[in-house]
Design an enzyme around this catalytic site. Structure first.
Site, PDB file in Angstrom:
ATOM      1  N   GLY A   1     -24.312  40.556   4.550  1.00 55.38           N
ATOM      2  CA  GLY A   1     -23.719  41.415   5.572  1.00 55.38           C
ATOM      3  C   GLY A   1     -22.474  40.763   6.111  1.00 55.38           C
ATOM      4  N   ALA A   2     -21.875  41.447   7.052  1.00 53.53           N
ATOM      5  CA  ALA A   2     -20.676  40.888   7.658  1.00 53.53           C
ATOM      6  C   ALA A   2     -21.071  39.798   8.636  1.00 53.53           C
ATOM      7  CB  ALA A   2     -19.912  41.978   8.371  1.00 53.53           C
ATOM      8  N   GLU A   3     -22.200  40.014   9.299  1.00 52.64           N
ATOM      9  CA  GLU A   3     -22.568  39.146  10.391  1.00 52.64           C
ATOM     10  C   GLU A   3     -23.471  38.020   9.933  1.00 52.64           C
ATOM     11  OE1 GLU A   3     -24.060  38.033  14.235  1.00 52.64           O
ATOM     12  OE2 GLU A   3     -25.332  39.487  13.237  1.00 52.64           O
ATOM     13  N   ALA A   4     -24.314  38.300   8.956  1.00 49.45           N
ATOM     14  CA  ALA A   4     -25.263  37.300   8.483  1.00 49.45           C
ATOM     15  C   ALA A   4     -25.664  37.621   7.054  1.00 49.45           C
ATOM     16  CB  ALA A   4     -26.504  37.310   9.367  1.00 49.45           C
TER      17      ALA A   4
ATOM     18  N   ASP B   1     -26.807  47.568  18.100  1.00 48.33           N
ATOM     19  CA  ASP B   1     -26.291  47.957  16.785  1.00 48.33           C
ATOM     20  C   ASP B   1     -27.209  49.000  16.157  1.00 48.33           C
ATOM     21  OD1 ASP B   1     -24.690  48.045  14.581  1.00 48.33           O
ATOM     22  OD2 ASP B   1     -25.346  46.137  13.735  1.00 48.33           O
TER      23      ASP B   1
ATOM     24  N   LYS C   1     -29.000  40.537   1.022  1.00 49.56           N
ATOM     25  CA  LYS C   1     -27.853  41.270   1.539  1.00 49.56           C
ATOM     26  C   LYS C   1     -26.848  40.307   2.134  1.00 49.56           C
ATOM     27  CE  LYS C   1     -26.537  44.813   4.796  1.00 49.56           C
ATOM     28  NZ  LYS C   1     -26.414  44.500   6.187  1.00 49.56           N
TER      29      LYS C   1
END
Lengths: 338, 221
Positions: free
Chosen positions: B13-16, B127, B11
């Site tokens: 993701g936006a963060e990692a 989150d 994945k």
């Protein structure tokens, strides 16, 4: 001149400090977009003073818009107005003008959600179809995307809006409105000269963010006089913009949409534009920013959204045309989207 | 460090980014916080280091509180990479729509219990979305992604945490968001008691009112 095959919608915007009138054809051609802004002597917007300004200029702005569109009032098919969210006295002034016009001309009235209008005008002006939208202004900071009949809010500020955060800081720093130059632009110019990053709070909570602590910390640092103003402006912008960009990227990763749209008054900021274009590129999405004339509050966006709503069966009877000060986007049906 | 980014990208993701790979014969997830080019390097490094250091700590504490989280094997600060257990299962986000109403209520109740246990131990997840919850083959619900979490015992922090959960349900599972959230709160109350659940619910309402444009919610409340 009115073209025989064309229908026109006049839109009235008055949620905050601007009174704007726009005219859109049913095909989405913006033929007029005129506005007058209320500039406070000092401090922020005083709702009652702003409303007084709107009432004073309404006549003139309406006339100018029709003149610009080169049509007569009898050529209008519908009147759209900003029904919310916004400041009560300001909204009521616009709504009163809209009601009066619609009943005088005996044509339908359409109440439009101001936030959705910002999204729709951005889509119209940039040819965007189905974007993740970051809408940032003096009163709003939210990340939205369309899903199942509504615009959904994927992230938003838990307290103050981005434009508000920047404006308050700018006023604290003694920056002044110059002709044709909003406070945010003055701040942006100073920030461009900043070099040193001052540590300030960075508060992202899941999809949401909080800006009030950042504002307090930046203002405190300003009063201490421990940093150069340019560095503070730079750091404030970098922190705040990184936060909204992170939240936008999360929505983009989550929805896997292929377009990113930046809209609202703060959209004019180059630094914010560049941050968002970076994340768009990383997710293979196309980045668009609303043109400056449609970035701040304007009547054209209300007119165009009024057209979209009306042509999909939405009308607002006068007895349901009360203003909605806190009208959230996910409460609004958008039958023109599928 | 080449091995960090080898393996299959699960994945982005936006963060990692999450990579599925092997480590000493185990299938593991390597979570890498890659530099974000949009923000200044100093700020970016600070955020990545901070989150990489805090996430494993919080995951470990969550375990002590009785909430299943992936086991941490390795923390590589230089690359902002965390190697952890690969939990085989399904994201609650993908499940919620496909199960019966009773199953959904039960699942939400258990999620609420987990959140209650976290909050009871002063852990804020930060989150709480249904993408960050995994139901494994044995029927255990794992919580993942503590990157935005913190240690905090204040009512305010708990309220914001649950407010996020509510928001996540509303934006992703709007058909049954309300029902789900009610069951989450039932589970929460089962762990922390009715009184605590009530104060946090009141806090959530206060947080909602603080936000922008929330008249409708006020009426609902």
């Amino acid at each position: 001149m009115k073209r025989a095959d064309e229908q026109y919608c006049l839109g009235i915007e008055s949620t905050a400090d601007d009174f704007g009138v726009g005219v859109s054809t049913f095909k989405g051609e913006i033929v007029a977009n005129v506005s007058s802004g209320y500039i406070p002597e000092e401090g922020g917007i005083h709702p009652r003073e702003a409303a007084r300004h709107h009432a004073e200029v309404a006549d003139k702005i309406l006339e100018e818009a029709l003149k610009k569109a080169d049509i007569k009032s009898k050529d209008l098919a519908i009147i759209a107005f900003s029904q919310g969210p916004g400041l009560g006295p300001c909204l009521r002034t616009g709504a009163t003008v809209a009601r009066a016009l619609a009943s005088y001309l005996n044509i339908p009235l359409v109440g439009v959600n101001h936030s959705i209008a910002h999204i729709e005008i951005g889509k119209l002006a940039t040819g965007t179809q189905d974007p993740v939208t970051l809408y940032v202004s003096g009163g709003n900071t939210m990340v939205t995307a369309y899903d199942c009949g509504r615009y959904r809010v994927f992230g938003e500020t838990l307290d103050i809006a981005l434009g508000n955060c920047l404006d308050v800081f700018a006023r604290e720093a003694g920056l002044k409105h110059k002709k044709g130059l909003p406070l945010g632009a003055a701040l942006e110019q100073l920030a461009a000269k900043g070099k040193k990053l001052v540590p300030l709070p960075y508060v992202v909570k899941g999809m949401d963010l909080s800006l009030s602590g950042l504002l307090t910390a930046a203002t405190t640092a300003l009063r201490n006089g421990s940093c150069r103003l340019e560095d503070l402006c730079y750091s404030l912008q970098e922190n705040a913009f990184s936060m909204v960009t992170e939240v936008t990227e999360r929505a983009l990763a989550h929805t896997e949409k292929k377009e990113v749209l930046l809209t609202g008054g703060v959209a004019a900021n180059r630094r914010l534009q560049s941050m968002l274009s970076v994340i768009a590129e990383e997710h293979d999405a196309r980045f668009s920013v609303v043109p400056r004339e449609f970035a701040t509050d304007n009547g054209a966006m209300i007119a165009w959204t009024g057209v979209l709503a009306y042509t999909h069966g939405v009308v607002t009877p006068v007895d349901e045309s009360f203003v909605k000060l806190r009208w959230r986007v996910e409460k609004v049906d958008v039958p023109w989207l599928k | 460090m080449a091995e960090v980014t080898s393996g299959t990208l699960l994945k982005k993701g936006a963060e990692a980014s999450l990579f599925l790979t092997e480590w000493h014969g185990r299938r593991v997830i390597v979570k890498v916080r890659l530099p974000k080019k949009y923000r200044p390097t100093e700020l970016d490094e600070w955020i990545r280091r901070y989150r990489t250091a805090h996430e494993p700590e919080l995951m470990h504490e969550a375990k002590l509180a009785g909430v299943p989280t992936p086991t941490i094997f390795l923390v590589d600060m230089a690359n902002a990479a965390i190697t952890m257990e690969f939990v085989e299962g399904k994201q609650v986000k993908l499940l919620l729509g496909d199960i019966s109403k009773e199953q959904r209520q039960e699942l939400c109740f258990r999620i609420g219990e987990h959140i209650g246990k976290l909050h009871g131990h002063g852990i804020i997840h930060g989150d709480l979305t249904t993408s960050n919850m995994i139901l494994n083959g044995e029927g255990k619900v794992f919580l993942v992604d503590f990157g935005l979490g913190e240690k905090n015992t204040e009512l305010e922090a708990k309220g914001v945490d649950l407010h996020l959960m509510k928001r996540a349900l509303q934006s992703t599972h709007y058909e049954f968001a309300e029902e789900c959230f009610q069951n989450v709160m039932r589970g929460y109350a089962a762990v922390l008691g009715e009184q605590d659940a009530k104060s946090v619910l009141e806090k959530i309402r206060e947080i909602e009112r603080r936000g922008r444009y929330v008249a409708e919610r006020r009426e609902e409340a």
